[in-house]
Design an enzyme around this catalytic site. Structure first.
Site, short mmCIF file in Angstrom:
data_model
loop_
_atom_site.label_atom_id
_atom_site.label_comp_id
_atom_site.label_asym_id
_atom_site.label_seq_id
_atom_site.Cartn_x
_atom_site.Cartn_y
_atom_site.Cartn_z
NE ARG A 148 0.04 10.79 9.93
CZ ARG A 148 -0.54 9.69 9.36
NH1 ARG A 148 -1.82 9.31 9.51
NH2 ARG A 148 0.40 8.96 8.48
CB CYS A 156 -4.66 6.48 10.29
SG CYS A 156 -5.09 5.02 9.57
CE LYS A 192 -2.26 2.87 3.56
NZ LYS A 192 -1.31 3.54 4.24
CG ASN A 193 2.05 2.76 3.46
OD1 ASN A 193 1.23 3.32 3.21
ND2 ASN A 193 2.56 2.56 4.78
CG ASP A 232 2.70 1.33 9.59
OD1 ASP A 232 2.53 2.19 10.36
OD2 ASP A 232 2.93 1.59 8.45
N1 EPU Z 1 7.16 14.21 11.04
C1 EPU Z 1 7.22 15.48 11.51
N2 EPU Z 1 7.11 16.44 10.31
C2 EPU Z 1 7.16 15.91 9.27
C3 EPU Z 1 6.99 14.68 8.69
C4 EPU Z 1 6.77 13.61 9.93
O1 EPU Z 1 7.52 15.61 12.51
O2 EPU Z 1 7.21 16.82 8.19
C5 EPU Z 1 6.98 13.25 12.10
C6 EPU Z 1 5.76 12.60 12.36
O3 EPU Z 1 4.74 13.15 13.19
C7 EPU Z 1 5.83 11.11 12.92
C8 EPU Z 1 7.25 10.94 12.47
O4 EPU Z 1 7.76 11.95 11.98
O5 EPU Z 1 6.14 11.20 14.22
C9 EPU Z 1 7.29 10.06 11.40
O6 EPU Z 1 6.50 10.33 10.11
P1 EPU Z 1 6.49 9.99 8.61
O7 EPU Z 1 6.83 11.04 7.83
O8 EPU Z 1 7.88 8.83 8.53
O9 EPU Z 1 5.15 9.22 8.33
P2 EPU Z 1 4.35 9.20 7.34
O10 EPU Z 1 5.05 9.35 5.99
O11 EPU Z 1 3.20 10.51 7.48
C10 EPU Z 1 4.39 6.80 6.62
C11 EPU Z 1 3.27 5.50 6.52
C12 EPU Z 1 2.57 5.52 8.01
C13 EPU Z 1 3.70 4.84 8.83
C14 EPU Z 1 4.92 5.87 8.99
C15 EPU Z 1 5.87 5.62 9.71
C16 EPU Z 1 2.49 6.16 4.38
C17 EPU Z 1 1.28 6.84 3.57
N3 EPU Z 1 1.94 6.29 5.49
O12 EPU Z 1 3.56 7.83 7.18
O13 EPU Z 1 1.87 4.40 7.57
O14 EPU Z 1 3.11 4.74 9.99
O15 EPU Z 1 5.22 6.22 7.43
O16 EPU Z 1 6.64 4.10 9.15
O17 EPU Z 1 3.44 5.80 3.78
C18 EPU Z 1 -0.24 2.86 7.80
O18 EPU Z 1 0.23 2.40 6.82
O19 EPU Z 1 -0.97 2.31 8.59
C19 EPU Z 1 0.53 4.20 8.22
C20 EPU Z 1 -0.10 5.00 9.16
#
Ligand code: EPU
Length: 423
Positions: A122, A117, A22-23, A307
């Site tokens: 975020r 979610c 998915k991701n 996850d």
């Molecule tokens: N963060 C910041 N600033 C940013 C971006 C992130 O502070 O600009 C923080 C977030 O708040 C969090 C941490 O950094 O505490 C990590 O966030 P990340 O950006 O890595 O997460 P994401 O890209 O929003 C993706 C997956 C999530 C998964 C996370 C961590 C996708 C679409 N989503 O989210 O997947 O939990 O990486 O591996 O790729 C899921 O599939 O159920 C899911 C939530």
């Protein structure tokens, strides 16, 4: 409204084939906007996030033809619009990749604030920092993000925190920039490598994905005219591995990349269950006694994935002894523990830690999926509980797991999707 009715107790047994990630899919679809040609994307999971993404791409002017249940042919030569439909983009998180892609291809992007979610705050400050370092101006107002750049110029970008989304978004924004972009302290998740591989297949020049330094040499154009197959889903594979252990079952997990599952394998073995690498792309996972307590700390890859934290939480609810999970990625990923407590678990969540005092068994209750992975965890909980568990809020589960009830049913689970007539 639909609900799942899961009747336990079942020891899962059989073979399951893992779908595309998915991701990775939700990043590769917007990455097709960078292609000035036609490409074929295969092994796309048939989930609601993918369907919404395809609709958004069509609104932007892409022509999409489904050439199989999991494959599309997409023509992005004539992208006509840089504003993504706000109602659709605010439905899920990965819509933020449209900013990087549209900025790169069209130098302008307007996207609704991403949804997804509810796992705590975020922020997207690291995405914005990256775009601005490349020369873009970014404005957030009235629930919209607008990014613009006359020219994007490669530079060195140090990420203050390790972020999957920001790493991919900056990669997307810099593929067509002038010169070289270096992302330092980059995330290393398998789907980052997959997006880089997709872009390179289409004509980009990205090196180092999968390490913490990614170098992107800007190119003039991605001609495309190639096929790409999405990587198997690490999290779906891990979900079934953990379901095997939770149910004291015996599963063969097919079409997975065993290397991606090492952090999960290590914990399963520590709990006293078994994982055998069958070579190629299959794992055999089985458990014949009550697992023992383990402590878990979620970390960016190659650490234990956040996850898979809720699915692991189900095992720890019925493991011998008291286990602790420390969640280091998301502020609020223990909402599922309240649902498990309704089923007889003894879990105390405090801030970013949760304490699991293992009980002998769970019992049925109506429960609510609070997010995607919580939903998967509740299905596993229903499979191992006595009686019939009703699971609500299925839209979360449908966002990210392809045919989940069908896959569990083939493994012996008694699981039905029914219309809820009580409301
Ligand atoms: N963060 C910041 N600033 C940013 C971006 C992130 O502070 O600009 C923080 C977030 O708040 C969090 C941490 O950094 O505490 C990590 O966030 P990340 O950006 O890595 O997460 P994401 O890209 O929003 C993706 C997956 C999530 C998964 C996370 C961590 C996708 C679409 N989503 O989210 O997947 O939990 O990486 O591996 O790729 C899921 O599939 O159920 C899911 C939530």
């Amino acid at each position: 409204m639909e609900k799942l009715v899961v009747t336990g107790k079942t020891h899962l047994k059989g073979e399951v084939i893992i779908s595309g990630a998915k991701n990775a899919a939700v990043a590769i679809l917007p990455a097709t906007l960078l292609v000035d040609g036609i490409c074929v994307v295969e092994n796309l999971p048939n989930i609601s996030d993918v369907k919404i993404y395809c609709k958004i791409l069509e609104e932007l002017g892409a022509k999409i033809e489904w050439i199989g249940p999991n494959a599309i042919k997409i023509d992005t030569r004539f992208i006509s619009c840089t504003s993504a439909p706000l109602d659709m983009t605010s439905k899920f998180r990965a819509s933020y990749y449209l900013i990087g892609s549209l900025l790169s291809r069209c130098h302008h992007a307007q996207v609704g604030m991403p949804g997804g979610c509810k796992l705590g705050a975020r922020p997207i400050d690291q995405h914005i920092k990256g775009f601005e370092r490349l020369g873009a101006t970014v404005e957030i107002s009235s629930g919209k993000i607008t990014a613009h750049a006359d020219t994007l110029v490669g530079t060195s970008i140090y990420m203050d925190i390790v972020s999957v989304g920001a790493t991919i978004n900056i990669m997307l924004a810099s593929v067509l920039a002038k010169g070289t972009t270096i992302i330092e302290n980059a995330a290393k998740e398998p789907h980052i490598v997959d997006v880089a591989n997709f872009l390179n297949t289409m004509g980009a020049d990205i090196r180092g994905a999968g390490t913490d330094v990614i170098k992107i040499n800007g190119v003039d154009r991605l001609p495309g005219n190639a096929n790409y197959s999405v990587v198997p889903d690490q999290i779906e594979a891990g979900t079934f591995m953990l379901a095997a252990v939770a149910s004291r079952g015996d599963l063969i997990i097919k079409n997975c990349i065993t290397k991606h599952l090492e952090p999960v394998t290590a914990k399963i073995v520590e709990m006293g269950a078994f994982v055998e690498d069958l070579g190629g792309d299959s794992l055999h996972v089985w458990c014949n006694k009550r697992p023992t307590k383990v402590n878990i700390k979620t970390l960016p890859y190659p650490g234990f994935p956040t996850d898979l934290q809720p699915q692991m939480g189900v095992i720890l609810s019925t493991a011998e002894g008291t286990s602790i999970i420390n969640e280091s990625i998301w502020e609020s990923r223990f909402q599922y523990t309240e649902e498990l407590n309704k089923m007889g678990a003894h879990i105390t969540a405090q801030g970013k830690s949760a304490f699991f005092e293992g009980v002998e068994s769970l019992s049925s209750s109506p429960v609510y999926a609070t997010d995607l992975r919580a939903g998967a965890a509740l299905i596993i909980a229903g499979i191992i509980a006595e009686g019939s568990t009703e699971i609500y809020n299925l839209e979360h589960i449908d966002r990210g797991y392809e045919n989940i009830e069908e896959k569990f049913r083939k493994l012996g689970a008694k699981i039905e999707r029914v219309e809820d007539t009580s409301c």
